[in-house]
Scaffold this active site. Structure first.
Site, short mmCIF file in Angstrom:
data_model
loop_
_atom_site.label_atom_id
_atom_site.label_comp_id
_atom_site.label_asym_id
_atom_site.label_seq_id
_atom_site.Cartn_x
_atom_site.Cartn_y
_atom_site.Cartn_z
N HIS A 81 43.29 84.28 50.30
CA HIS A 81 44.07 85.38 49.74
C HIS A 81 44.57 85.06 48.34
O HIS A 81 44.42 83.92 47.85
CB HIS A 81 45.27 85.70 50.65
CG HIS A 81 46.24 84.55 50.82
ND1 HIS A 81 47.18 84.22 49.88
CD2 HIS A 81 46.40 83.67 51.84
CE1 HIS A 81 47.89 83.19 50.29
NE2 HIS A 81 47.43 82.83 51.50
N CYS B 229 46.42 78.47 54.75
CA CYS B 229 45.46 79.36 54.09
C CYS B 229 44.95 78.78 52.78
O CYS B 229 45.45 77.78 52.28
CB CYS B 229 46.10 80.72 53.83
SG CYS B 229 46.52 81.64 55.33
#
Length: 206
Positions: free
Chosen positions: A166, A182
């Site tokens: 992301h 992440c």
């Protein structure tokens, strides 16, 4: 998306930390009392002892896809945790991109192996995981898309639950061990990758 801000102190605690340190997840330790134990936001972990920049830059170099993938069917993404870099190859091999990234802040948060993109979202919302809520029950259960969102402008959801590639609104995050698991990119880079990667694109984290 509602533009009305949260009115509770917990949202300010979660999103701002301090005026000098903002974003997910660079640095943000918030304490009301300077003598009290710091409250650590796992999306904004404390600073690590960084290796010399020269060593990190020397590892940030182009790679060939053949040692890592049997084929480029659907395209391929390689994330190199050690060099903090994301590599992308298109299905026809004509396009290759190399992006600096953020990586997990610690080994216990780091996952390696093969997965794939199962969902693409422009303007993602964010909710803390159950474990995050247990550690920080005062956190909001939902953060809408926008400049306060830890996922930045775009998100590629992986088949591993809670794992994503992301963007981030905090540019200081990139190139560091600074995430809660992440892989983060600059917003302009995740926008490029978002446009190229497809549902089913194979992903390997090494």
């Amino acid at each position: 998306m509602s533009s009305k801000p949260f009115q509770t102190p917990s949202r300010r605690l979660f999103l701002t930390g301090s005026a000098a340190i903002l974003g997910a997840p660079a640095l943000a330790q918030v304490t009301a009392d300077p003598d009290a134990d710091p409250v650590i936001d796992p999306l904004r972990p404390a600073a690590e002892a960084e290796a010399p920049v020269r060593r990190n830059i020397s590892a940030f170099r182009a790679k060939n896809w053949q040692p890592y993938f049997d084929n480029l069917r659907g395209g391929a993404i390689l994330v190199d945790i050690d060099s903090r870099a994301l590599h992308y190859w298109s299905a026809d091999g004509a396009t290759y991109k190399l992006f600096p990234s953020s990586v997990p802040v610690s080994d216990d948060l780091t996952r390696r192996g093969r997965t794939s993109i199962i969902r693409k979202v422009e303007g993602p919302s964010w909710s803390p995981t159950p474990n995050m809520r247990k550690r920080n029950p005062e956190w909001p259960s939902y953060v809408p898309p926008g400049p306060d969102n830890p996922l930045g402008s775009h998100a590629l959801y992986l088949s591993w639950k809670y794992y994503r590639i992301h963007g981030t609104h905090d540019t200081r995050k990139i190139g560091r061990k600074s995430s809660n698991g992440c892989i983060g990119l600059y917003n302009e880079h995740i926008a490029q990758l978002f446009g190229m990667a497809k549902i089913g694109t194979q992903v390997l984290l090494i």
